[in-house]
Design a protein around this motif. Structure first.
Motif, PDB file in Angstrom:
ATOM      1  N   MET A  58      61.359  14.459  50.928  1.00 41.82           N
ATOM      2  CA  MET A  58      60.368  13.990  49.942  1.00 41.82           C
ATOM      3  C   MET A  58      60.523  14.730  48.617  1.00 41.82           C
ATOM      4  SD  MET A  58      56.209  14.003  50.091  1.00 41.82           S
ATOM      5  CE  MET A  58      56.012  12.966  51.533  1.00 41.82           C
ATOM      6  N   LEU A  59      60.417  13.988  47.530  1.00 39.39           N
ATOM      7  CA  LEU A  59      60.633  14.581  46.207  1.00 39.39           C
ATOM      8  C   LEU A  59      59.431  15.406  45.755  1.00 39.39           C
ATOM      9  CD1 LEU A  59      62.359  11.821  44.071  1.00 39.39           C
ATOM     10  CD2 LEU A  59      63.261  14.033  44.769  1.00 39.39           C
ATOM     11  N   PHE A  87      55.367  10.763  46.436  1.00 35.77           N
ATOM     12  CA  PHE A  87      55.985  12.001  45.999  1.00 35.77           C
ATOM     13  C   PHE A  87      55.038  13.151  46.335  1.00 35.77           C
ATOM     14  CE2 PHE A  87      57.595   9.058  42.491  1.00 35.77           C
ATOM     15  CZ  PHE A  87      58.847   8.882  43.078  1.00 35.77           C
ATOM     16  N   GLN A  88      55.611  14.352  46.417  1.00 37.47           N
ATOM     17  CA  GLN A  88      54.821  15.566  46.555  1.00 37.47           C
ATOM     18  C   GLN A  88      54.545  16.069  45.138  1.00 37.47           C
ATOM     19  OE1 GLN A  88      54.312  16.409  49.792  1.00 37.47           O
ATOM     20  NE2 GLN A  88      52.948  18.100  49.279  1.00 37.47           N
ATOM     21  N   VAL A  89      53.301  16.004  44.687  1.00 36.61           N
ATOM     22  CA  VAL A  89      53.027  16.229  43.267  1.00 36.61           C
ATOM     23  C   VAL A  89      52.168  17.465  43.018  1.00 36.61           C
ATOM     24  CG1 VAL A  89      52.165  15.166  41.146  1.00 36.61           C
ATOM     25  CG2 VAL A  89      53.078  13.715  42.982  1.00 36.61           C
ATOM     26  N   GLY A 134      60.734  25.183  43.455  1.00 40.81           N
ATOM     27  CA  GLY A 134      60.304  24.146  44.386  1.00 40.81           C
ATOM     28  C   GLY A 134      60.151  22.776  43.733  1.00 40.81           C
ATOM     29  N   THR A 135      60.587  22.657  42.490  1.00 43.34           N
ATOM     30  CA  THR A 135      60.417  21.395  41.764  1.00 43.34           C
ATOM     31  C   THR A 135      61.739  20.636  41.682  1.00 43.34           C
ATOM     32  OG1 THR A 135      58.637  22.322  40.414  1.00 43.34           O
ATOM     33  CG2 THR A 135      59.761  20.362  39.547  1.00 43.34           C
ATOM     34  N   ASP A 136      61.726  19.377  42.115  1.00 38.89           N
ATOM     35  CA  ASP A 136      62.911  18.527  41.965  1.00 38.89           C
ATOM     36  C   ASP A 136      62.946  17.872  40.590  1.00 38.89           C
ATOM     37  OD1 ASP A 136      63.996  18.850  44.614  1.00 38.89           O
ATOM     38  OD2 ASP A 136      62.308  17.648  45.337  1.00 38.89           O
ATOM     39  N   ALA A 149      66.050  10.758  38.451  1.00 35.88           N
ATOM     40  CA  ALA A 149      66.348  12.114  37.967  1.00 35.88           C
ATOM     41  C   ALA A 149      66.453  13.154  39.068  1.00 35.88           C
ATOM     42  CB  ALA A 149      65.271  12.550  36.959  1.00 35.88           C
ATOM     43  N   LYS A 150      66.267  12.741  40.299  1.00 36.09           N
ATOM     44  CA  LYS A 150      66.270  13.735  41.382  1.00 36.09           C
ATOM     45  C   LYS A 150      67.642  14.407  41.480  1.00 36.09           C
ATOM     46  CE  LYS A 150      67.777  11.294  45.496  1.00 36.09           C
ATOM     47  NZ  LYS A 150      68.010   9.894  45.059  1.00 36.09           N
TER      48      LYS A 150
END
Lengths: 241, 241, 241, 241
Positions: free
Chosen positions: D1-2, D40-42, D61-63, D218-219
């Motif tokens: 998960m992004l 997404f994990q926001v 921890g940020t994609d 953009a991942k």
């Protein structure tokens, strides 16, 4: 007539007799010499001069700046770098040579690390032309062969070039995007790989031809300044419709 | 699930026992085989089938088409080429492999001769990744090394790629832009160089990985059709302001 | 001195008195006229001449070809188109104007449908310069305003331009990539949007300036031909190492 | 998960009741809200938090990082900007919205002034899609219409985008390259124009769709790190030949 300033760190020449032997008048002197034959107006400037030889007067009078640096990138003062950058954004052409890939001015214009692989091993380089229509390679054949050069290899951490003009092949197994154009603001930029200080690369006729072509290509376009900031109010515009 | 059609000329396999030995199920069979493992829905089609295996039904059901051809480019019928082109412009992805650089479909989409240098000499190739951020090279290292391949060298007469993903180095002294992306209409195109019929290149895990990645990258975007031709009258537009 | 040939379909001028009034010497005559002032060597050629005025002699003596066509694209013979294409790939510059977007020569060089939206409504166009460093827009301000033009709107089905030089704004709500450069083979191509036959667009000084600049930009680079096909054997190369 | 982090300056929301009314949970809150629906994990982060909410732990921890800033660009600390830049070069995606064009992080990655024209006049904007094949505009129609937005106009002083995805039309007569992709190092960057703080732009379904698509595009690609610096000696390489 185009005004060209050739900037050189000029430190290897002071410290290394081998380099002095190859370039008795310095790398800047060698480059200035063949540019003068092309009827450019040529100045040189070096790191240890006052303001690194790049006073406002010199910069404002320069159409195209050529940059060679290597061991002393950190000694170039930030405020001079900032002024050079402004001049590029305002239209001055910039040609960055060889180890100039790690110069402050190139890195700040590219926004990336500009890192790469390298090896000093008297290695053969072939600079292949991949965009034969480009004015920077006018008059050349299919490739330029340099018997001995330092190797630079991919990955070269640069933004994708606006135009990729040449790709180098190296004996040891690497390739390198060795001739790359960019536009930043109104300024045209050309990065050209060859020119390690211990080889007579800048005496090679085809290398000289590329640099001369690049100077012509990078010359500023004559134009009015763009207008930025708060635009005319919509009412004024609608009134003029 | 993505529908992939692998098209192969399938002539070398019929005529040359050496090729049959390397690819007992044909080049198309080898490619289809590893794509199936990736959970794509895979079909094959070959030149000597009816309509070259590319009926309207097949084409309309294809998300990404892979193309390998070499000795029989001229035998591909123009009306089939035209239909494939239309499907690409409408969004079907197209992956052109190796000698497919001279196929009718690639040349008509590029607009250039697509000519190049070549040499068959059991030569080492290193496929260097120059755009490590690209999804097509996800999961790979710095380069792929193929012990023996046919050489393809610059100048490669193609339009400047939208994205240059890989550059190949060859033992004999050449370089080649070996991984190139293009967009034509709504369709995404990837040209990938390796795959001479006498070498087991399509069994190489990294080559397979690139082709699998490319299929995912080239899949059509879901979208409404663009509207072309005579637009709404200005009065209608002004009325709606 | 640059040799420029201005090709015009020259049909509207014969059939429509309004067009004849705006361009009494034809669109080709108007374009040739201002190019002559720039000291180019200028010829004209039209559809109804023998070989459309584009004999081998004319084509081989042309450095840059300008193309205007609209209602009779289909009447241009395929073998002439093929010869023009070859000359472009060999280095001849090509400037395609306005409705030439749908000409056979432009479509075959682009590989796409080249379709777009259009509207005839006496609409205001503003051609905004988005690449102020480009030699094609040297000497211009921020934009060119044309009081009345035909609208062309996105989506314009072209390959992503090598360089996007101008973007047009239209009163009715559309935008258009109106100044686009491409390279195909050794040839430089510039597409420039304005010039509907019922408006005096080619008498506008800034439009003329862009076309004159484009001619200079598109001129062929002097160079040896690239070598394609079977390269030297590896043994020969290794022998020369 | 992004893992997505939405960074917002969050100053207008504190000072301007009108903005607070439009975005009661802040611009970051509004963006985070629709991203969460996409699974997404926001996270959110704002200027006035410790380290601007961008600790090493958060950044690592940020994609994909989304950036909105306007009135307080100068308050963003240089060392945080430098860390964000490093993360982008290492592969983190970055989406810069609206007035973020003048943020330190965008300017340092672009290398230009990033200046533009602007006008606050409740003006209609049409965001035209010029690259319909791009995954960032998947699922959309021909254009997005925003009834009222701030105008941004050319010349926009950015490097030529790697891919130009959208171009905006404004009622008052301007155009703007409003959707632009770049790659810097391993990181993918998308600049997207709309989103003035006094308009409910980020509640518009199509604007949300573009931002969601952009996050996926953009991942980071999974891959080994490139190797830079002194390469293997030629002898070692030759030995392994």
């Amino acid at each position: 007539m185009l005004n060209v300033t050739v900037w050189n760190e000029n430190r290897h020449e002071q410290k290394n007799p081998k380099v002095r032997e190859v370039y008795p008048e310095g790398i800047h002197g060698a480059i200035a010499s063949f540019l003068k034959e092309e009827a450019f107006q040529v100045k040189t400037a070096t790191l240890d001069e006052h303001e690194h030889g790049l006073s406002d007067e010199v910069l404002n009078g320069t159409d195209v700046l050529i940059w060679w640096g290597h061991m002393a990138h950190e000694d170039v003062r930030d405020e001079i770098v900032e002024k050079v950058k402004q001049r590029v954004l305002d239209g001055m052409g910039l040609i960055v040579l060889h180890s100039g890939h790690f110069s402050k001015i190139f890195k700040t214009l590219m926004g990336t690390s500009c890192d790469l692989k390298w090896r000093e091993a008297d290695e053969k380089e072939r600079i292949w032309i991949v965009d034969p229509s480009h004015p920077i390679v006018e008059g050349l054949g299919e490739y330029i062969e340099l018997e001995k050069e330092e190797m630079y290899g991919e990955h070269f951490d640069i933004p994708a070039p606006d135009q990729l003009v040449t790709v180098s092949w190296f004996e040891g197994g690497e390739v390198f995007r060795s001739g790359c154009t960019y536009t930043r603001g109104h300024g045209k930029i050309f990065y050209f790989r060859p020119g390690h200080e211990t080889y007579p690369t800048y005496f090679h006729k085809d290398v000289q031809r590329i640099i001369m072509n690049a100077v012509k290509w990078a010359k500023p376009a004559e134009r009015k300044k763009m207008v930025y900031g708060n635009a005319l109010a919509l009412e004024e515009i609608k009134g003029s419709h």
